[in-house]
Structure formats: C-alpha cells, structure tokens
Design a protein around this motif. Structure first.
Motif, PDB file in Angstrom:
ATOM      1  N   GLN A  89       0.833  -1.211   0.000  1.00 47.89           N
ATOM      2  CA  GLN A  89       0.000   0.000   0.000  1.00 47.89           C
ATOM      3  C   GLN A  89       0.861   1.251   0.000  1.00 47.89           C
ATOM      4  O   GLN A  89       0.582   2.216  -0.722  1.00 47.89           O
ATOM      5  N   ALA A  90       1.942   1.226   0.794  1.00 47.24           N
ATOM      6  CA  ALA A  90       2.836   2.386   0.871  1.00 47.24           C
ATOM      7  C   ALA A  90       3.536   2.621  -0.466  1.00 47.24           C
ATOM      8  O   ALA A  90       3.689   3.765  -0.910  1.00 47.24           O
ATOM      9  N   ILE A  91       3.963   1.516  -1.095  1.00 44.76           N
ATOM     10  CA  ILE A  91       4.640   1.625  -2.404  1.00 44.76           C
ATOM     11  C   ILE A  91       3.668   2.180  -3.452  1.00 44.76           C
ATOM     12  O   ILE A  91       4.018   3.061  -4.246  1.00 44.76           O
ATOM     13  N   THR A  92       2.431   1.647  -3.442  1.00 46.21           N
ATOM     14  CA  THR A  92       1.413   2.101  -4.399  1.00 46.21           C
ATOM     15  C   THR A  92       1.103   3.585  -4.199  1.00 46.21           C
ATOM     16  O   THR A  92       0.995   4.344  -5.164  1.00 46.21           O
ATOM     17  N   THR A  93       0.955   3.966  -2.936  1.00 44.82           N
ATOM     18  CA  THR A  93       0.657   5.368  -2.623  1.00 44.82           C
ATOM     19  C   THR A  93       1.758   6.287  -3.129  1.00 44.82           C
ATOM     20  O   THR A  93       1.494   7.320  -3.742  1.00 44.82           O
ATOM     21  N   LYS A  94       3.004   5.905  -2.858  1.00 39.75           N
ATOM     22  CA  LYS A  94       4.136   6.735  -3.280  1.00 39.75           C
ATOM     23  C   LYS A  94       4.212   6.834  -4.802  1.00 39.75           C
ATOM     24  O   LYS A  94       4.461   7.908  -5.355  1.00 39.75           O
ATOM     25  N   LEU A  95       3.974   5.704  -5.480  1.00 35.98           N
ATOM     26  CA  LEU A  95       4.032   5.682  -6.943  1.00 35.98           C
ATOM     27  C   LEU A  95       2.953   6.567  -7.550  1.00 35.98           C
ATOM     28  O   LEU A  95       3.247   7.406  -8.417  1.00 35.98           O
ATOM     29  N   ILE A  96       1.709   6.382  -7.107  1.00 39.19           N
ATOM     30  CA  ILE A  96       0.600   7.168  -7.659  1.00 39.19           C
ATOM     31  C   ILE A  96       0.754   8.639  -7.293  1.00 39.19           C
ATOM     32  O   ILE A  96       0.440   9.522  -8.101  1.00 39.19           O
ATOM     33  N   SER A  97       1.264   8.902  -6.085  1.00 43.39           N
ATOM     34  CA  SER A  97       1.493  10.292  -5.663  1.00 43.39           C
ATOM     35  C   SER A  97       2.488  10.981  -6.586  1.00 43.39           C
ATOM     36  O   SER A  97       2.290  12.123  -7.001  1.00 43.39           O
ATOM     37  N   THR A  98       3.554  10.266  -6.915  1.00 46.42           N
ATOM     38  CA  THR A  98       4.592  10.828  -7.794  1.00 46.42           C
ATOM     39  C   THR A  98       4.064  11.024  -9.215  1.00 46.42           C
ATOM     40  O   THR A  98       4.269  12.077  -9.823  1.00 46.42           O
ATOM     41  N   LEU A  99       3.369  10.011  -9.732  1.00 50.92           N
ATOM     42  CA  LEU A  99       2.864  10.084 -11.104  1.00 50.92           C
ATOM     43  C   LEU A  99       1.755  11.119 -11.258  1.00 50.92           C
ATOM     44  O   LEU A  99       1.546  11.662 -12.336  1.00 50.92           O
ATOM     45  N   GLY A 100       1.027  11.392 -10.166  1.00 50.76           N
ATOM     46  CA  GLY A 100      -0.081  12.345 -10.236  1.00 50.76           C
ATOM     47  C   GLY A 100       0.273  13.741  -9.814  1.00 50.76           C
ATOM     48  O   GLY A 100      -0.568  14.649  -9.860  1.00 50.76           O
ATOM     49  N   ASN A 101       1.535  13.940  -9.439  1.00 48.82           N
ATOM     50  CA  ASN A 101       1.976  15.264  -8.987  1.00 48.82           C
ATOM     51  C   ASN A 101       2.253  16.174 -10.181  1.00 48.82           C
ATOM     52  O   ASN A 101       3.112  15.881 -11.011  1.00 48.82           O
ATOM     53  N   LYS A 102       1.527  17.281 -10.267  1.00 43.96           N
ATOM     54  CA  LYS A 102       1.664  18.194 -11.409  1.00 43.96           C
ATOM     55  C   LYS A 102       3.024  18.893 -11.456  1.00 43.96           C
ATOM     56  O   LYS A 102       3.421  19.418 -12.488  1.00 43.96           O
TER      57      LYS A 102
END
Length: 447
Positions: free
Chosen positions: A4-17
């Motif tokens: 969950q932590a890895i997924t959160t970090k990945l999506i957070s990075t990819l979705g950061n404008k």
C-alpha cells in the motif's frame, strides 16, 4: 515498505503536477518508439542519428538545468555567502521574511552547519537584493547553458551522421574499379557538401520571458527548455522535410506532455464528481491517510476548516495558524500534499521548515476540496471504507489513464505520422538526409 505504501508513493509521484517523473516517462516512450522506428525504416545510420538526438536530448533536457544550477550554487552563491536553500519568494515578501526569520528553528534541511535563521539573515541583507538577483541570474544562466549544450549536441550529431555516410561511400568506391575520369569543367556536377543545408528553412525563436510562475516550478522550467529545444531543432533542420518532421514531433510532444494530460485529468475528475459523486482532486497521499479517514468519518473536517483564518486575514496570521495547529486536518493534509515542508531538529522533533515557501492560497484551495469531499461523503449513504475505496480507485484510474493514453499517442501516433509524411513527401521511408549527403558529396569529402 508495504504494498500500500509503495502504491501510494508511486501514484502520488505520477499524479503530482510539479513532478518531472510523469514527463520523463512520457518522453522515454516517445524517444524509444521513434528510435526503434528509425532503425527499422532507415537502418543503422538513421537509427544512430535518432538515438543520439532523442536520448542525448533527454539527458540534457532532464539534467541540464539541475546540473548548471548546482554549479552556480557551488560557485556564485558560495562567493556571495548566500544559502541557495532559502526560497527567493520568501525574501521578496517583507512580511513573509520577517515571519520566517522569527519562526526559524533547528538546522537547515540541507545543511549541517547553518541554521534557518542565520541563512535568512544572510539572504535578507540590503533588502534581499543580492539574493533575488542571484536567483534570477541562476535561472537565466542555467537555461542558456542547457540550450547551448543541446546546440552542441545537434552539431555533433550532424557531423557524425555526415562522416558515417561519407565513409560508407568511400568504402563502397574502394571496392569498385574506377573507369571514369573527369575534366576540370565536370567538377560542377559535385555540390559542396554543406550546400545541402544552405536552403534549409529559417526559424526565428520566440522571445522568452521568465516569470515567477515559471522560475519556481520545475515543470514550468521544462517548458522554457522545451521552447528553446524546439526552436533549435527546427533551426538546425538539415532539409525542408526534416524541418516538417521536427515540427510534427515537437508539436505532438508538447501537446501530449503539457496539454493533453491536463485535459484527461479534468475529464476524469468531472466524471468522478458528477457520475460517481466522488471528488478526487485530493492527492492519493491524503486519500490514503488514516488521520484523514478518521476526520471524515467523525465529521470533524468542517469544524477544522472553520478554525482557519479568513481569506482577508494577514499573511502572518495564516502562517502562524499552520505552525500552531499541527493536528488540524487541513494542516495535516497540506503536509501530506507537500504544500508545507517539515524538518526535524536535533531531538527528532518535527517542525515546519520556514526556509521553504508556503503558498497559503493553495492551502485555502485544499480546504475547499476537503469541504467538497466531506459533503459528498455525507450524502453518499456509504461506509467510510466503501466511499474512500471507490475514491482511491478512481484517483488511481485517473493517474494511470493520464500516463497510459499519452504514452499510447506518443509511442504510436507520432512516429506513424512522421513516417507517413516522409513517404508522401519523398516517396520513401528511407533516411532522406543520408540520401541528400550521397547526392551532394564532393571530391574533398571523398579524399
């Protein structure tokens, strides 16, 4: 680290404008697909030419400004005794600078020798004039040097391709008996090697004005470099066909990197809010946060928002609220969203890093998003687990769709369009630049 932590970090990075990672992924797909197509259609010569162009440009595009900025930090900033970690937007605002200095604690987040207060004091000498000018100069010089490096890459690539083609001709000629002699007057059948670029179309660069919104945002920094690279690519085109191919490539790239992604995001956000009744403007870091889930479930979000200073209150009041209310859900969400940076002192205690700029308007917008999702949850009739589960799923879908659709167009549509244009223009998908070199070689080149 959990899944969950890895997924959160990945999506957070990819979705950061403001993150460069999504741009790098899209550019990597674009470069790889064009390079593959070049090797397939034009053979080793065009493939090598494209590889140097695409991946050399990518290295300069991504690393150029950071590299030159670091050099300036290590040289000009050290000579001026100014700490480059202090955000110039703080220095530019007297009220903000005073607040930042008064609330500075602990050590610099990137330094073991100077406190925030000491660094701010140095930066604010003479009203911060030197620090502000240093930063403006750093951005201008780093941008200019990055574009100069790209220009050098283009010239080197062109020379390598020309030398490769000429050497192939020499090798081919050396294996064939030479029966034809030429009279002195026949030399006119050979064109000067450099003439094949003499009729290339001209391209006047667009004047670039550096503004605050561009200087302080890494993605906007890239837009300056992209504009310069596009200009130089078109200006250095070796013939009219290559000029048009660069125009297709650069135009498509800029659209799918900067424009199309925003359209996809807005579209999915609207569908999520209107059809599924799940607003997903909040970052995945917030949606996955247990404290946020608890506040949403307990119905305390509105009361926390109500405690915030009104929009017409002073900047100092708004900044003080952030420091004095670490448990407020808006402040916690702002930290999760990277709107507020934190550091730890020698004892391990966490506090707000006043050397980093805090955009109070962005935090007010965040509060509105929190209010919206609170309203949607109360009207959903769903459990907190089900509501947030759907919201997180839609957020992940939005981010993945943004990257995936852009990569599909960049990796398939643009290369296909370029080679379809080339075939229509020249009657072949072969590397026309190499063909031009072969047609226009002269005795000097073949000696």
């Amino acid at each position: 680290m959990s899944i969950q932590a890895i997924t959160t970090k990945l999506i957070s990075t990819l979705g950061n404008k403001e993150s460069l990672i999504p741009i790098m992924i899209k550019d990597g797909v674009d470069s790889a697909s064009l390079t593959y197509k070049s090797f397939k259609e034009g053979g080793l010569v065009e493939g090598t030419d494209r590889f140097i162009d695409e991946f050399g440009t990518q290295a300069i595009w991504i690393g150029g400004i950071p590299f030159y900025k670091k050099l300036i930090d290590w040289s000009a900033y050290k000579l001026a005794k100014i700490n480059p970690a202090i955000d110039p937007r703080i220095i530019a605002d007297k009220e903000y600078a005073t607040w930042a200095s008064e609330n500075a604690k602990g050590l610099m987040s990137n330094s073991k020798t100077q406190t925030v207060k000491s660094a701010l004091t140095d930066s604010l000498k003479d009203g911060g004039k030197l620090a502000k000018n240093l930063y403006k100069g750093k951005i201008a010089v780093a941008t200019a040097l990055t574009l100069a490096t790209f220009f050098a890459l283009q010239k080197t690539k062109h020379k390598k391709t020309k030398d490769t083609v000429i050497n192939e001709i020499k090798e081919k000629n050396s294996k064939q008996p030479q029966y034809t002699t030429f009279k002195s007057g026949d030399s006119k059948v050979f064109a000067d090697m450099n003439n094949y670029t003499s009729n290339q179309p001209s391209f006047k660069g667009v004047a670039q004005k550096v503004i605050d919104g561009i200087m302080f945002n890494p993605v906007h920094n890239m837009k300056i470099i992209d504009a310069g690279i596009t200009t130089e690519r078109l200006a250095c085109s070796r013939n009219a066909t290559e000029f048009c191919e660069h125009a297709i490539k650069e135009g498509g790239f800029l659209f799918f990197i900067y424009g199309f992604g925003n359209l996809i995001e807005k579209g999915i956000n609207n569908i999520s809010a209107k059809v599924f009744k799940k607003p997903i403007e909040l970052g995945i870091d917030v949606l996955m946060d247990e404290k946020f889930a608890k506040a949403l479930s307990n119905g305390t979000i509105l009361s926390d928002i109500a405690k915030m200073p009104a929009k017409d209150k002073s900047l100092t009041e708004k900044l003080n609220f952030i420091i004095q209310n670490p448990d407020n859900i808006v402040v916690q969400a702002a930290k999760k969203s990277k709107l507020v940076s934190t550091v730890k002192d020698a004892t391990g205690k966490q506090f707000v890093d006043t050397s980093k700029y805090i955009d109070t308007k962005a935090i007010e917008a965040l509060a509105e998003n929190l209010k919206d999702i609170d309203s949607k949850f109360k009207g959903s009739g769903e459990t907190i687990k089900k509501f947030l589960g759907k919201s997180k799923g839609l957020k992940v879908t939005s981010v993945v769709a943004n990257i995936g659709i852009s990569c599909l167009f960049l990796g398939y549509l643009i290369p296909k369009t370029i080679y379809a244009f080339r075939e229509k223009k020249t009657g072949s998908t072969k590397f026309h630049v190499a063909e031009d070199i072969k047609k226009n070689n002269n005795k000097k080149d073949l000696a």
